[in-house]
Design a protein around this motif. Structure first.
Motif, PDB file in Angstrom:
ATOM      1  N   LEU A  33     -33.647  56.786   4.230  1.00 57.03           N
ATOM      2  CA  LEU A  33     -34.869  55.756   3.359  1.00 57.03           C
ATOM      3  C   LEU A  33     -35.270  55.262   5.020  1.00 57.03           C
ATOM      4  O   LEU A  33     -34.037  54.227   5.504  1.00 57.03           O
ATOM      5  CB  LEU A  33     -33.715  54.955   2.662  1.00 57.03           C
ATOM      6  CG  LEU A  33     -34.807  53.727   1.906  1.00 57.03           C
ATOM      7  CD1 LEU A  33     -35.691  54.843   1.024  1.00 57.03           C
ATOM      8  CD2 LEU A  33     -34.123  53.653   0.573  1.00 57.03           C
TER       9      LEU A  33
ATOM     10  N   CYS B  70     -30.402  54.158   5.357  1.00 53.65           N
ATOM     11  CA  CYS B  70     -31.197  53.264   5.474  1.00 53.65           C
ATOM     12  C   CYS B  70     -31.091  52.552   7.120  1.00 53.65           C
ATOM     13  O   CYS B  70     -30.251  52.200   7.440  1.00 53.65           O
ATOM     14  CB  CYS B  70     -30.934  52.302   4.399  1.00 53.65           C
ATOM     15  SG  CYS B  70     -32.346  50.922   4.026  1.00 53.65           S
TER      16      CYS B  70
ATOM     17  N   GLY C 256     -38.758  51.848   2.635  1.00 56.23           N
ATOM     18  CA  GLY C 256     -38.440  52.431   1.579  1.00 56.23           C
ATOM     19  C   GLY C 256     -40.409  51.991   1.110  1.00 56.23           C
ATOM     20  O   GLY C 256     -40.114  51.945  -1.022  1.00 56.23           O
TER      21      GLY C 256
END
Ligand SMILES: Cc1cc2nc3c(=O)[nH]c(=O)nc-3n(C[C@H](O)[C@H](O)[C@H](O)COP(=O)(O)OP(=O)(O)OC[C@H]3O[C@@H](n4cnc5c(N)ncnc54)[C@H](O)[C@@H]3O)c2cc1C
Length: 304
Positions: free
Chosen positions: A60, A79, A63
Motif C-alpha cells: 500500500l 504500507c 492508498g
C-alpha cells in the motif's frame, strides 16, 4: 509487546489493522498483519518476517487508488507512507531527485515549486506517493508538461522478497497508459528522477489556478479514489458515464459523483461491495448503451 503485535529489531508488526484508515475511500477490512517501515532496513525486516511465516504480501502506498475488500487482506500489508526521504542535486543544468518510494507526491511538488519548474503544475492535485505514481504511471488529461509520471523518471530501484536490491533503468520498463510493467513482482523502493532547469516564473500562479479548476470539477470534499475507469481510446470515461444518465446512481453509500461522473464517492458508510456493485452497474450500462467496455483504473486489494 502485546498479543497482537511484534517488535522486530526496530519495526513493529501489528495484527488486524483496519485498512480503511489508510485509503482515500476510507473503505476496507483489516490487514491480517500490517507494518509501516520507515527505512530500507525496516523494509528488509518486514520481508524476513513474511518469509519466516510464509505470508502473502500486499503493498500500500498512499492508498489513493485502491479498493480494499470488506473481508480485508490476508497476510502482510506493507504500507509505505512513512518510507519517505528525498534529496536533490543540481548538475549540468538539470535537477536530479532521488527519493524513497513512500515520499508523497506533495513533497516532490514542493521541490519543483521551489525551483520554479513545470512539473509542479503536473503534480498539483495528484495524491499518493511517488511509488504509486510509478506503478500507476499517474497522469493528467490537461496538456501539461509532463503529462505522465514516468516522464519524470530515469530509473527505479526494487527490492525482492529476499531483501535483494536491483536498479532498473527506465528503458528496461514497459511504460503504458496508467500502468508500468517490468518491475514486478518486487517492491519499488526508490525512484531516480531528473528534469531540465528551465524556470517558469509564473509556475506558482499556474498551480493555484489549476487547483481552483480541480476543485470546481472534482468532488475533492468527499472520499474517493479519483477516476475509477481508464479512458477508452478516443473517449472520455466520464463523458460516457454521464451520457448514460448514471450521475448520482447509488448503491448503499457508494454514489457516482454528481460533480464528476468518473468518480465514485463514499457518502458516509459505503462498503467495498457497494463500490464494486456500482462499478459493475456502470460497466454494464455503458456497454449496453454505447458498446464500449470500461476497464478499471483502481486496483483491488484482498478477495472480492
Ligand atoms: C482525489 C483524487 C484525485 C486523483 N487524481 C488522479 C489523476 O489526476 N491522475 C491519476 O493518474 N491518478 C489520480 N488519482 C489516483 C491516484 O492518486 C494515483 O493513481 C496515485 O499515483 C496512486 O498512488 P498511491 O501511492 O496512492 O498508490 P496506492 O493506491 O497505494 O497503490 C496503487 C497500486 O500500486 C501498488 N504500489 C504502490 N506503491 C508501490 C510500491 N512502492 N511498490 C510496488 N507496488 C506499489 C499498490 O499495491 C497498488 O496496486 C487520484 C486519486 C484521488 C483520491
Amino acid at each position: 509487546m502485546t498479543a497482537g503485535s511484534w517488535v522486530l529489531m526496530s519495526l513493529s508488526i501489528l495484527k488486524n489493522v483496519k485498512l480503511a484508515d489508510y485509503t482515500s475511500w476510507i473503505i476496507g477490512g483489516e490487514a491480517e498483519y500490517f507494518c509501516l517501515p520507515t527505512t530500507v532496513d525496516e523494509l528488509k525486516e518486514a520481508l524476513q518476517f513474511v518469509k519466516q511465516n510464509q505470508l502473502p504480501v500486499a503493498i500500500l502506498g498512499g492508498g489513493s487508488n485502491v479498493l480494499v475488500s470488506d473481508q480485508g487482506v490476508p497476510g502482510m500489508t506493507i504500507c509505505l507512507r512513512r518510507f519517505s526521504e528525498i534529496s536533490t542535486e543540481i548538475k549540468n543544468d538539470r535537477i536530479y531527485i532521488n527519493c524513497l518510494s513512500g515520499t508523497g507526491k506533495s513533497e516532490l511538488l514542493k521541490v519543483f515549486l521551489k525551483n520554479q519548474l513545470a512539473p509542479a503544475l503536473f503534480l498539483a492535485g495528484l495524491p499518493g506517493d511517488v511509488g504509486g505514481g510509478v506503478v500507476m504511471n499517474a497522469g493528467v488529461a490537461e496538456a501539461f508538461m509532463p503529462r505522465e509520471f514516468m516522464e519524470l523518471v530515469d530509473a527505479i530501484e526494487v527490492m525482492n522478497l529476499d531483501g535483494e536490491i536491483k536498479k532498473i533503468e527506465k528503458s528496461e520498463l514497459n511504460v503504458r497508459y496508467r500502468h508500468t510493467d517490468g518491475w514486478q513482482p518486487d517492491i519499488v523502493i526508490r525512484t531516480f528522477m531528473s528534469w531540465p532547469l528551465e524556470k517558469d516564473l509564473s509556475i506558482l500562479q499556474k498551480v493555484r489556478d489549476a487547483n481552483k479548476v480541480r476543485l470546481s470539477k472534482q468532488p475533492l470534499d468527499m472520499p474517493s479514489c479519483g477516476s475509477v475507469f481508464k479512458n477508452p481510446e478516443g473517449h472520455k470515461a466520464a463523458q460516457l458515464i454521464d451520457q448514460c444518465g448514471l450521475k448520482g446512481f447509488r448503491i448503499g453509500d457508494a454514489q457516482v459523483s454528481l460533480k464528476h461522473a468518473n468518480f465514485i464517492v463514499n457518502l458516509d458508510q459505503a462498503k467495498a461491495s457497494d463500490i464494486l456493485n456500482v462499478i459493475l452497474h456502470v460497466q454494464k450500462t455503458v456497454l449496453e448503451k454505447t458498446g464500449i467496455q470500461l476497464t478499471n483504473e483502481v486496483v483491488k486489494l484482498g478477495q472480492f
